[in-house]
Design an enzyme around this catalytic site. Sequence first.
Site, mmCIF file in Angstrom:
data_model
loop_
_atom_site.group_PDB
_atom_site.id
_atom_site.type_symbol
_atom_site.label_atom_id
_atom_site.label_comp_id
_atom_site.label_asym_id
_atom_site.label_seq_id
_atom_site.Cartn_x
_atom_site.Cartn_y
_atom_site.Cartn_z
ATOM 1 N N HIS A 180 -25.616 51.959 -20.857
ATOM 2 C CA HIS A 180 -24.488 52.908 -20.973
ATOM 3 C C HIS A 180 -24.688 53.897 -22.119
ATOM 4 O O HIS A 180 -24.082 54.973 -22.133
ATOM 5 C CB HIS A 180 -23.156 52.171 -21.083
ATOM 6 C CG HIS A 180 -22.959 51.386 -22.343
ATOM 7 N ND1 HIS A 180 -22.605 51.973 -23.521
ATOM 8 C CD2 HIS A 180 -23.071 50.058 -22.592
ATOM 9 C CE1 HIS A 180 -22.490 51.040 -24.440
ATOM 10 N NE2 HIS A 180 -22.781 49.867 -23.913
ATOM 11 N N GLU A 244 -6.141 57.933 -16.871
ATOM 12 C CA GLU A 244 -6.370 58.048 -15.422
ATOM 13 C C GLU A 244 -5.690 56.873 -14.699
ATOM 14 O O GLU A 244 -5.002 57.041 -13.697
ATOM 15 C CB GLU A 244 -7.881 58.060 -15.126
ATOM 16 C CG GLU A 244 -8.185 58.000 -13.638
ATOM 17 C CD GLU A 244 -9.621 58.351 -13.257
ATOM 18 O OE1 GLU A 244 -10.445 58.569 -14.170
ATOM 19 O OE2 GLU A 244 -9.907 58.402 -12.059
ATOM 20 N N ARG A 245 -5.874 55.665 -15.242
ATOM 21 C CA ARG A 245 -5.287 54.478 -14.593
ATOM 22 C C ARG A 245 -3.766 54.496 -14.678
ATOM 23 O O ARG A 245 -3.081 54.074 -13.747
ATOM 24 C CB ARG A 245 -5.879 53.210 -15.224
ATOM 25 C CG ARG A 245 -7.311 53.039 -14.782
ATOM 26 C CD ARG A 245 -8.127 52.043 -15.563
ATOM 27 N NE ARG A 245 -9.511 52.132 -15.087
ATOM 28 C CZ ARG A 245 -10.568 51.672 -15.730
ATOM 29 N NH1 ARG A 245 -10.422 51.048 -16.900
ATOM 30 N NH2 ARG A 245 -11.771 51.808 -15.210
#
Length: 381
Positions: A180, A244-245
């Site tokens: 990542h 966003e969630r």
Amino acid sequence: MTAAYIKEGHEIFRKSLRKFLEKEAYPYYEQWEEDRIIPRDFWIKMGDQGYLCPTIDEQYGGSEADWGFAVVINEELERVGSGLVGIGLHNDIVVPYITAYGTEEQKQKWLPRCAAGEIITAIAMTEPGTGSDLAGIKTTARLEGDHYVVNGQKTFITNGIHSDLIIVACKTNPDAVPAHKGISLLAIERDAPGFARGRKLNKVGLHCQDTAELVFEDCIVPKENLIGEEGKGFLYLMEKLQQERLVVAIAAQVAAEEMLRMTIEYVKSREAFGKSISRFQNTQFKIAEMATDAEMGRAFLDQLITEHMLGKDVVTKVSMAKWKLTENARKIAGECMQLHGGYGYMEEYEIARRYRDIPVASIYAGTNEIMKVIIAKNIGL
Ligand SMILES: Cc1cc2nc3c(=O)[nH]c(=O)nc-3n(C[C@H](O)[C@H](O)[C@H](O)COP(=O)(O)OP(=O)(O)OC[C@H]3O[C@@H](n4cnc5c(N)ncnc54)[C@H](O)[C@@H]3O)c2cc1C
């Protein structure tokens, strides 16, 4: 009960937005569903009225409104239909990457046009081979002099057809360990050489929302289009995915409340065996159960929005709200369709569309299974 973050100004704003939507969206929504796209001029009208990006600074075309106004916009758009999700994505999911991590030059170049509806944005993380396991993306961005060369493919991208500016997650260091740390975010513009749209995807629901594949073949992106720092993309995504969630949870809650409202109306008006179907104990118990779930969901959500607006760490609670409220809404869709009988399966009844639209809320913005992985980890398992 009104939520703590809702003040008189928000209510006035809600009224005028609803009036605007009654004129500009409700009458056309079914046509947009058939057309499989929302016309760009609706975005422009939203921008003209200040309904796009209201939270950004005035100098970039916003009105420096608090996030309560964004919540009102998301709620009212969801009342029209879930297919307007791309507007909330633009306002509260994509543009915040630019406001939070963009350079002054990037802000000046893009934000005023984002607020005006002239630039429609998208965020491209998911690839044909990688969704939940974001660190495993394969799209690469190689720095060559003053530009990056991007190669890869993205899929399921909301606003994929309309988008003029796309925040693309790519690997600037494919060999980074852990993986990542090799991810960066690049803002790719509509006319970038080597960028093409793939298919506009046919979905089970959200018919008027344009979801598409994006293809990058030796795509040339100016170095200045890097968002923030190289190698920090994953970190930025993890930070912004919370809002966003939360937006997905808000939409699911409103969808649940709307389905319940229309079903209560329906059962009161329909008769069977000589009486209103609302008089059957089964109908009453089902509705009592759904109303309880909706009321509890609303209480948790409003508290969570308040905490988010105060800048508290809401990762665990957002993950809880995202899975639980989308699951509530999915169950409510099934029960409400059942209470409509055969009419519930007919497209002319809104419950049919709501039933098609809701399942994706359990999938996008991180699947509900991933939400449970996060919750379990954060409570020490
Ligand atoms: C309509 C729509 C719009 C979308 N919009 C966007 C967008 O704008 N931008 C974008 O980047 N993406 C977007 N997506 C993609 C979406 O975020 C992904 O589909 C989602 O994250 C899941 O990834 P996947 O489809 O690859 O499923 P997979 O990751 O392959 O998952 C398949 C199944 O395995 C389960 N699973 C995976 N890993 C685990 C695990 N560790 N533990 C338990 N279960 C697991 C999942 O929960 C799921 O049930 C959109 C998707 C849809 C359907």
